[in-house]
Design an enzyme around this catalytic site. Structure first.
Site, mmCIF file in Angstrom:
data_model
loop_
_atom_site.group_PDB
_atom_site.id
_atom_site.type_symbol
_atom_site.label_atom_id
_atom_site.label_comp_id
_atom_site.label_asym_id
_atom_site.label_seq_id
_atom_site.Cartn_x
_atom_site.Cartn_y
_atom_site.Cartn_z
ATOM 1 N N PHE A 1 0.830 -1.205 0.000
ATOM 2 C CA PHE A 1 0.000 0.000 0.000
ATOM 3 C C PHE A 1 0.863 1.253 0.000
ATOM 4 C CE2 PHE A 1 -2.059 3.151 2.979
ATOM 5 C CZ PHE A 1 -2.936 3.693 2.041
ATOM 6 N N HIS A 2 0.448 2.255 -0.805
ATOM 7 C CA HIS A 2 1.078 3.577 -0.819
ATOM 8 C C HIS A 2 0.013 4.611 -0.484
ATOM 9 C CE1 HIS A 2 3.119 7.210 -1.921
ATOM 10 N NE2 HIS A 2 4.170 6.588 -2.424
ATOM 11 N N SER A 3 0.151 5.248 0.664
ATOM 12 C CA SER A 3 -0.823 6.249 1.109
ATOM 13 C C SER A 3 -0.661 7.550 0.330
ATOM 14 C CB SER A 3 -0.644 6.504 2.603
ATOM 15 O OG SER A 3 -1.488 7.544 3.042
#
Length: 952
Positions: free
Chosen positions: A803-805
């Protein structure tokens, strides 16, 4: 006593057909004897494969039957050796039967026949156990050579209706069998379907039977021969007409004979090869420009000013000044040599100066090609040759990137340490320019200086802009559109290797269509089909979307011929100057779709790939309209036949390029036999790394250095962020292909380039059973990508989230994303690991949503206070170690790594769970590599804690 004839005594005489029958009998004996012996002695062993055995698999493949087991291997080798004698004789007799004065095709077919025979001996006597690489090289060479051998035999068949009929049936059966063969092999190798290998084996045996039977048909033709050797009917002297000859008497204008029915000239072939290499160099420099421009806003985190260099392609505007136009047209060789400066950028260490070197090269290259097309527009033969060279150069560029895992070895971001071949590429470029321009008549062509207008030059320029953008954005790499339709595991569509070869084949087919049927390529019907195909690619995924991609590919390459030809006959400043300006606008347009958070006006076009595709096709439609508005030219029609003679050399090169792509696809086929680093200890080592688009601090491509450190850290599962490189500004690359194949890992590219993210990817030594792509809520800022994958880890199902916020400037986006991901992780009942970029401080704010009762996740080390972006969370597993490793000069973010013991769970009590122990208490297989202690290697070392942390 031997019979006597008027020419003298004959010691031995027999019909030539017995050569064919001897070849057929020996070949079938080789395979069938091995089959019966193998089934009798080792049945259960030869039906066993890497996934299944009897009873799921119950019929042996050819390779398993004739492989390493004694004595079936010996039977096969004995009879295949006997086969070689009749085989060489068969090839020789076929040449004598089909050879004609000044015909090159019989010689080529004979060469391929001898080559096939030698490579057959190669894969027969060098087994995969002896040397896997050479066995594969010989095998793929044999299979590739079968294509021109079969096609050549069909083209050269004597006027024997029975033999022609059998050849057509057997050739059709052979090539038709390849489709289900590949399908069931993928079902076995990729999807691991029980019983698929047995069905594959049936098709594999069918290929053998059809291959041998195809050559057995020569018995019907060799009846005209009597050996020692005497040709009783005179077929070898050309007295008997061949099928092609008979047809040509009725169809004097048959295109195949016009293209290939002339004496072969090595000088003309070398000229064509030099032209094609010039096209390859143009595309290599053009595709590198966006990459070196991208470096600057990437490291400035915003507009840097260097972006203006994308406008260097508008140099054809200079052709609007008559004096400059005349000067350029009369000095094309000098212009071309100046353009090669773009290939020397790799010698410059300073990124800014390297950018200027590449920019100048692209400036001169665009000017050269526009002036070249314009200067030869009055001579259709020369114009078609230059268009063919340019388009085949694009195909060759795509094939080279296919071979080098989407990187180009002559890009200015390459050098010897990361797989570059810049010096060789430059030397070949100089030789190609010298060769292709040696007979150039300066200022040639009545059209070259005065210019003749037919239709609208501006509309032609719009068409050129749309066409160039489509070719660059979609076809400068064979995997781009494959990743458009990729939706994760299980595999339900094409994969980059081997299916990139299908894209390349479609490119070649489109060019052939444009050359032979320009009337169709420029028609509104073809344009309509292209528009529908573009819509299918944009709206659908898996195989359905890819079918649209292939049809669009055929159309774009076919339309290149009439659209560039039409533009060449227009006012150059409007056709090519406007064309490249529109191309630049489209490049910025498609960048704005994902970079909207960093550029002025970006939100207006946010996430609108559909708008880009619609605009592209409308622009191409303008070019179609301009080409259809031209009046017919008698001169062009009369010159067309002469052009077809020159065309043959470009088609030969195109054929070689296509065979190269097939060979590369075979060699790159995934093995899916990957092994974790510490399987005996049942350890999973997981890592997270933001790779900053695979460009290091000094603007060098970083995948080789990334591979080395991932291998040395013994990482089994790693999440890569900022990994989507399939755009013009990033070179249309895919670093994950190189890493996965070199490290031996499964790969999920994550949300594709048409999903408008900066990318998230997953590499795993363990099989990926299922993966789902997510785009998390992002009402204001950039889209946040995520992968939810289920892995088979030592027989236990483990979920991994990558995941990349969103960015720091958008707190509401990040809050919504933390809730979404927390719920997603909490919905999994399986042991789980989060490899992430969270943009939060430990123990504060959104951290407490990610690490919560709802998610069920624990922080790998809650005491690590020096984090802001990267985090590893987990649940349902025994965490045994955690380390942070410095990045060196590869990127701007460290590597974080955790070790987990499969089959055990951490204690729920935080004090017990987070209790640390000394390394001496940790088994050897659970420790981190010692090579990164102290100063480490190549700038990679344990930092923050100066050593790994271990837990009880």
């Amino acid at each position: 006593m031997a019979p006597k004839f008027k020419d003298g005594d004959v010691v031995l005489a027999f019909s030539g057909k017995w050569v064919s029958w001897a070849h057929t009998a020996a070949a079938y004996a080789a395979f069938l004897s091995a089959f019966f012996v193998g089934v009798s002695l080792h049945y259960h062993k030869i039906v066993q494969n890497e996934w299944f055995g009897y009873p799921e698999e119950w019929f042996p493949s050819v390779s398993a039957t004739i492989g390493d087991r004694y004595p079936e291997r010996s039977f096969f080798m004995l009879f295949i050796a006997i086969t070689s004698g009749p085989r060489f004789a068969l090839v020789g007799l076929w040449y004598l039967l089909t050879a004609r004065p000044n015909a090159t095709l019989p010689k080529f077919v004979a060469f391929m026949g001898v080559f096939r025979t030698l490579t057959c001996g190669g894969w027969t006597y060098v087994t995969s156990t002896d040397d896997h690489d050479w066995h594969d090289i010989f095998m793929i060479s044999y299979l590739v050579a079968t294509v021109p051998w079969t096609a050549g035999c069909l083209a050269l068949s004597p006027n024997n209706a029975r033999a022609v009929k059998y050849r057509r049936y057997l050739a059709g059966a052979f090539f038709g069998t390849l489709i289900p063969l590949v399908y069931f092999f993928i079902q076995h190798k990729v999807h691991r379907v029980a019983g698929a290998y047995t069905i594959y084996a049936f098709f594999e045996w069918a290929l053998v039977l059809f291959d041998v039977a195809f050559d057995a048909v020569t018995a019907l033709d060799f009846e005209t021969f009597e050996l020692v050797i005497k040709d009783v009917n005179g077929s070898s002297k050309g007295n008997n007409k061949m099928v092609a000859d008979a047809v040509l008497e009725k169809e004097k204008s048959r295109q195949a004979n016009e293209v290939f029915g002339h004496a072969f000239s090595w000088a003309s072939a070398i000229d064509a090869a030099a032209d094609v290499y010039n096209g390859f160099v143009f595309w290599s420099m053009l595709t590198s420009l966006g990459l070196v421009v991208w470096y600057f806003p990437l490291w400035h985190m915003g507009i840097s000013g260097y972006e203006v260099m994308v406008m260097v392609t508008v140099s054809p505007f200079l052709l609007g000044i008559k004096s400059i136009r005349v000067l350029v047209v009369r000095n094309l060789r000098i212009c071309h040599f100046l353009a090669l400066s773009g290939l020397l950028g790799y010698l410059i260490q300073d990124p800014a100066r390297r950018l200027f070197s590449v920019g100048f090269g692209v400036w001169m290259s665009c000017l050269y090609w526009a002036a070249t097309w314009y200067s030869v527009a009055g001579r259709p033969k020369a114009l078609e040759a230059k268009i063919s060279a340019w388009t085949i150069g694009l195909i060759l560029s795509s094939v080279v990137k296919f071979a080098f895992h989407t990187s180009n070895p002559i890009w200015p971001t390459s050098h010897a340490q990361n797989g570059g071949m810049n010096g060789l590429g430059f030397i070949l470029a100089v030789l190609a320019v010298l060769r292709s321009s040696r007979n150039l008549v300066q200022g040639e062509g009545n059209l070259g200086i005065s210019g003749r207008k037919e239709g609208s030059s501006v509309l032609a320029g719009f068409g050129i802009g749309g066409l160039f953008f489509a070719l660059h954005s979609l076809l400068s790499d064979s995997s781009t559109m494959i990743l458009w339709v990729w939706e994760g595991y299980p595999v339900r569509g094409p994969i980059s290797a081997p299916h990139g070869a299908l894209t390349i084949f479609a490119m070649g087919a489109g060019l052939v269509l444009g050359l032979f049927r320009e009337d169709i390529a420029r028609s509104w019907t073809a344009y309509g089909i292209g528009c529908v195909a573009a819509a299918v690619l944009t709206l659908y995924t898996h195989w359905t979307g890819f079918y649209g991609a292939l049809i669009l590919t055929v159309y774009l390459l076919a339309a290149s011929v009439p659209l560039i030809g039409s533009a060449a006959r227009k006012v150059p400043v409007k056709a090519f100057g406007v064309g490249f300006l529109v191309y630049n606008f489209m490049v910025l347009f498609h960048v704005w779709l994902v970079a909207y958070a960093f550029v002025p006006g970006g939100p207006l076009v946010r996430e609108h790939t559909d708008w880009v595709m619609i605009t592209t096709m409308l622009l191409i439609g303008c070019g179609v309209f301009a080409s259809l508005s031209e009046t017919s030219s008698l001169q062009r029609k009369r010159s067309h036949l002469d052009a077809r003679k020159t065309r043959s050399y470009y088609l030969y090169i195109l054929g070689i390029v296509q065979l190269m792509s097939v060979s590369i696809a075979y060699l790159r086929f995934p093995t899916n036999d990957y092994v974790p680093y510490h399987k005996d200890d049942k350890v999973l080592t997981a890592g997270i790394w933001t790779i900053h688009f695979s460009l290091d601090n000094d603007m060098w491509s970083s995948e080789y250095r990334m591979r080395d450190v991932i291998k040395e850290l013994e990482i089994d599962v790693i999440g890569l962020l900022e990994s989507d490189l399939q755009r013009i500004i990033m070179g249309n690359r895919d670093t994950t292909q190189f890493l996965a194949e070199d490290l031996g890992m499964y790969v999920d590219y994550g949300p594709g380039p048409n999903k408008h993210t900066w990318g998230a990817a997953l590499l795993s030594k363990f099989p990926i059973l299922n993966s789902t792509h997510h785009l998390l809520p992002s009402p204001v800022g950039e889209l946040a990508p995520a992968i939810h994958a289920t892995l088979d880890v030592y027989g236990e199902l483990v979920d991994v989230f990558v995941f990349h916020s969103g960015q720091e400037e958008d707190p509401e986006d990040r809050r919504l994303q933390s809730i979404y991901l927390s719920e997603l992780m909490g919905s999994s009942p399986r042991p789980s690991i989060l490899l992430s970029y969270l943009v939060t401080k430990p123990l504060e704010g959104n951290y407490n949503t990610y690490v919560s009762e709802q998610s069920g996740m624990y922080d790998i080390d809650p005491t690590d206070w020096d984090r802001w972006c990267e985090y590893i969370l987990y649940k349902g597993l025994k965490r045994t170690g955690y380390a942070r490793v410095s990045r060196g000069t590869i990127t701007d973010t460290e590597i974080q790594v955790g070790k987990f013991l499969i089959g055990e769970k951490d204690d729920e009590v935080a004090e017990v769970r987070n209790a640390r122990i000394d390394e001496g208490q940790v088994p050897e297989g659970l420790r981190f590599p010692a090579m990164f202690r102290g100063e480490g290697v190549r700038g990679h070392s344990y930092h923050v804690f100066d050593e790994p942390r271990y837990y009880a």
